[in-house]
Motif scaffolding. Structure first.
Motif, PDB file in Angstrom:
ATOM      1  N   ILE A  37     -18.009  -1.452  12.186  1.00  0.00           N
ATOM      2  CA  ILE A  37     -17.825  -1.775  13.600  1.00  0.00           C
ATOM      3  C   ILE A  37     -18.384  -3.170  13.886  1.00  0.00           C
ATOM      4  N   GLN A  38     -17.569  -3.972  14.562  1.00  0.00           N
ATOM      5  CA  GLN A  38     -17.989  -5.325  14.934  1.00  0.00           C
ATOM      6  C   GLN A  38     -18.279  -5.476  16.424  1.00  0.00           C
ATOM      7  N   PHE A  39     -17.784  -4.516  17.239  1.00  0.00           N
ATOM      8  CA  PHE A  39     -17.944  -4.630  18.687  1.00  0.00           C
ATOM      9  C   PHE A  39     -18.038  -3.236  19.299  1.00  0.00           C
ATOM     10  N   LEU A  40     -19.089  -2.996  20.079  1.00  0.00           N
ATOM     11  CA  LEU A  40     -19.272  -1.735  20.799  1.00  0.00           C
ATOM     12  C   LEU A  40     -19.167  -1.995  22.297  1.00  0.00           C
ATOM     13  N   LEU A  41     -18.292  -1.236  22.966  1.00  0.00           N
ATOM     14  CA  LEU A  41     -18.168  -1.289  24.418  1.00  0.00           C
ATOM     15  C   LEU A  41     -18.687   0.039  24.967  1.00  0.00           C
ATOM     16  N   SER A  42     -19.681  -0.043  25.844  1.00  0.00           N
ATOM     17  CA  SER A  42     -20.349   1.168  26.318  1.00  0.00           C
ATOM     18  C   SER A  42     -20.292   1.314  27.829  1.00  0.00           C
ATOM     19  N   ASP A  43     -20.106   2.542  28.261  1.00  0.00           N
ATOM     20  CA  ASP A  43     -20.295   2.932  29.653  1.00  0.00           C
ATOM     21  C   ASP A  43     -21.782   2.806  30.001  1.00  0.00           C
ATOM     22  N   MET A  44     -22.086   2.838  31.300  1.00  0.00           N
ATOM     23  CA  MET A  44     -23.478   2.737  31.726  1.00  0.00           C
ATOM     24  C   MET A  44     -24.024   4.062  32.238  1.00  0.00           C
ATOM     25  N   ASP A  45     -23.628   4.472  33.447  1.00  0.00           N
ATOM     26  CA  ASP A  45     -24.170   5.678  34.067  1.00  0.00           C
ATOM     27  C   ASP A  45     -23.757   6.921  33.294  1.00  0.00           C
ATOM     28  N   GLY A  46     -24.742   7.736  32.941  1.00  0.00           N
ATOM     29  CA  GLY A  46     -24.475   8.928  32.161  1.00  0.00           C
ATOM     30  C   GLY A  46     -24.386   8.659  30.671  1.00  0.00           C
ATOM     31  N   THR A  47     -24.491   7.395  30.294  1.00  0.00           N
ATOM     32  CA  THR A  47     -24.381   7.020  28.879  1.00  0.00           C
ATOM     33  C   THR A  47     -25.621   6.236  28.460  1.00  0.00           C
ATOM     34  N   LEU A  48     -25.658   4.964  28.781  1.00  0.00           N
ATOM     35  CA  LEU A  48     -26.848   4.164  28.454  1.00  0.00           C
ATOM     36  C   LEU A  48     -28.033   4.507  29.343  1.00  0.00           C
TER      37      LEU A  48
END
Length: 273
Positions: free
Chosen positions: A9-20
């Protein structure tokens, strides 16, 4: 894509609320350290959220994010200098349709995001204090939304009655099909955004911006607006507390946000070994 044979994996796109974020909207030290470890390993990291750009600044700084970030479920992609890489407003006719359906509902609070502000007609709604805490700024009270119709980034129906929101989501989808997105970003929030405003398109745009093949991207989230990026990512990871329908659409499931599931996912599945 899952399995031992997947490319790094070269790029991670993450949600915020409820995730991070923890339930109180804070970041744990473990999560901050996991994101730092990603960057040190040469893996790009960014955020995709239903929040407005203004409500992402504290987390961007805390996590050291130096890439464009996706707000309003991808309807707005903001460069680190505050300029816009992408911006899609809700079509006026769709905004009128959504407001006509949602406004008369007795258990629903209707919020409009436009011109960088959070607009509402009733400042005493039961979910307003929680949203103000999450966003970090107060709403602007207006009598009508008419003057903002050409510039709406997102309409939110907020309610503690999650079954009602599910029914409204289904009804709204039939009315705006092919013209807008309607999805529950959290059990209590139904988001209405432009058709192009989805996290899947945001992932495609950001991966192209970075020159990363989609097969080498990962997506992490928990809400009904996250499978759009799951479908585009080379690796998709759902949070442990996500609804079953969300988890079924992910390659892997990590722990809940209460037990630092995002950090666990980064440590186990993303970081190069």
């Amino acid at each position: 894509m899952s399995g031992e044979g997947r490319p790094p994996i070269q790029f991670l796109l993450s949600d915020m609320d409820g995730t991070l974020l923890l339930p109180d909207h804070s970041l744990s030290q473990r999560t901050v350290a996991a994101v730092r470890a990603l960057r040190e390993a040469g893996v790009w990291f960014s955020l995709a959220t239903g929040r407005p750009p203004r409500a992402m600044l504290q987390q961007i700084e805390a996590l050291g994010v130096d890439l464009p970030t996706a707000a309003f479920n991808g309807g707005t992609i903001v460069n680190p200098d505050g300029s816009f890489l992408v911006r899609h407003h809700l079509p006026v006719e769709v905004a009128i349709t959504a407001l006509a359906l949602l406004s008369p509902q007795p258990q629903v609070e209707v919020w409009v995001f436009a011109d960088g502000e959070w607009l509402l007609r009733d400042p005493h709604g039961p979910l307003v204090p929680m949203e103000q805490h999450a966003l970090g700024y107060a709403p602007v009270v207006v009598e009508r939304f008419d003057e903002y119709l050409p510039r709406i980034d997102k309409i939110v129906a907020a309610s503690a009655n999650t079954e009602m929101l599910m029914e409204l989501e289904a009804r709204l989808l039939t009315q705006v099909e092919g013209r807008a997105q309607a999805s529950r970003s959290q059990p209590r929030y139904l988001d209405v955004t432009a058709l192009q405003a989805n996290k899947g398109q945001a992932l495609i745009t950001l991966a192209a911006f970075l020159g990363v093949p989609l097969a080498r991207t990962a997506a992490l989230g928990d809400g009904g607006n996250d499978p759009a990026m799951f479908r585009q990512a080379g690796l998709s990871i759902a949070m442990g507390q996500a609804e079953a329908a969300v988890k079924r659409q992910a390659d892997l499931v990590t722990g809940s946000n209460v037990v630092d599931g995002a950090a666990e996912a980064i440590e186990r599945f993303i970081l190069p070994r």
